[in-house]
Design an enzyme around this catalytic site. Structure first.
Site, PDB file in Angstrom:
ATOM      1  N   ASP A  80       0.841  -1.196   0.000  1.00  0.00           N
ATOM      2  CA  ASP A  80       0.000   0.000   0.000  1.00  0.00           C
ATOM      3  C   ASP A  80       0.877   1.249   0.000  1.00  0.00           C
ATOM      4  O   ASP A  80       2.005   1.212   0.480  1.00  0.00           O
ATOM      5  CB  ASP A  80      -0.831   0.101   1.291  1.00  0.00           C
TER       6      ASP A  80
HETATM    7  N1  URA Z   1      -1.075  -5.908   3.908  1.00  0.00           N
HETATM    8  C1  URA Z   1      -1.542  -4.652   3.869  1.00  0.00           C
HETATM    9  O1  URA Z   1      -2.578  -4.368   4.452  1.00  0.00           O
HETATM   10  N2  URA Z   1      -0.856  -3.739   3.187  1.00  0.00           N
HETATM   11  C2  URA Z   1       0.295  -3.993   2.542  1.00  0.00           C
HETATM   12  O2  URA Z   1       0.879  -3.102   1.940  1.00  0.00           O
HETATM   13  C3  URA Z   1       0.771  -5.310   2.596  1.00  0.00           C
HETATM   14  C4  URA Z   1       0.072  -6.252   3.286  1.00  0.00           C
END
Ligand code: URA
Length: 245
Positions: free
Chosen positions: A114
């Protein structure tokens, strides 16, 4: 096995890496401006066999060339950089030389982090490596350091390990995941798949909220301390093997 195990003509490779048309490459060869392992390349038709993680020493006018097809990079992704064109902000591809974005085969991230998540992300042009790391079938563990808004209540370890946990709007239970509690609001979570916003949604499902998320390892490969945020390096064959140990 890597995608790029067949011998390929160097003029074709260099052209696919964005160094010009085959005609332009041939002109550079004739002028002896391309060196391979320190010696002038005599003929653009000469073939090399790219191999994942093993690089041939190539220069044009004494400038080191981009990696040949069959390479992978480890990046320490900063918070605020996005893997998706749908988000605003700096795209992960902007952290690499512009020419790398015009390569064939395409150089792209293995899975996503993310925008608000930092830490280890791999990028490659090797489809098989990409599949091997991201497929839940290969069970490659992805380990995250998690900071939380509220205190852990003590049952999360069992719920995450159960193999029956369901995320909202999904029909398949999550694979068992391991939680190591470091403090009231801090833990390490290891997951073996990569569903959309998985870690944040797992904690939301047990009534908590992730305030900071940082990936520390994929398989046996750890984010090195010396790789500062925003920095990357090309992985050696040994590094790639470490992922699967
Ligand atoms: N899980 C998440 O919520 N975000 C990420 O970036 C990776 C795993």
């Amino acid at each position: 096995m890597s995608q790029s195990a067949k011998p390929v003509r160097l003029d074709k490779l260099l052209s696919n890496m964005g160094y010009g048309t085959r005609k332009e490459i041939d002109a550079l060869v004739k002028q002896e401006r391309i060196l391979i392992d320190g010696h002038p390349l005599k003929n653009g038709k000469e073939k090399v066999t790219p191999s994942l993680g093993l690089q041939t020493e190539l220069t044009i006018d004494e400038q080191q060339l981009d990696p040949l097809p069959g390479f992978a990079v480890i990046l320490h992704k900063p918070v605020g950089v996005t893997c998706s064109r749908k988000d605003s902000g700096t795209l992960i591809s902007e952290l690499f030389p512009d020419r790398w974005n015009r390569r064939d085969p395409l150089f792209s991230p293995i899975g996503r982090l993310d925008k608000d998540t930092s830490g280890l992300i791999l990028l490659t042009d090797d489809g098989q490596l990409n599949h091997r790391v991201s497929s839940p079938k290969t069970n490659t563990p992805k380990r995250y350091h998690v900071n939380l808004d509220r205190k852990l209540n003590g049952n999360e370890t069992d719920i995450f390990a159960s193999g029956t946990m369901m995320l909202e709007n999904e029909t398949k239970p999550l694979l068992p995941a391991e939680l190591n509690v470091l403090g009231d609001e801090e833990a390490i979570l290891t997951i073996h798949e990569g569903r959309y916003h998985q870690v944040r949604r797992m904690f939301a499902a047990v009534g908590n909220h992730v305030t900071a998320l940082h990936r520390i390892s994929i398989g046996g490969l750890h984010l090195p301390n010396e790789l500062k945020t925003g920095k990357w390096r090309i992985l050696s064959k040994e590094d790639i093997d470490t992922i699967f140990q």
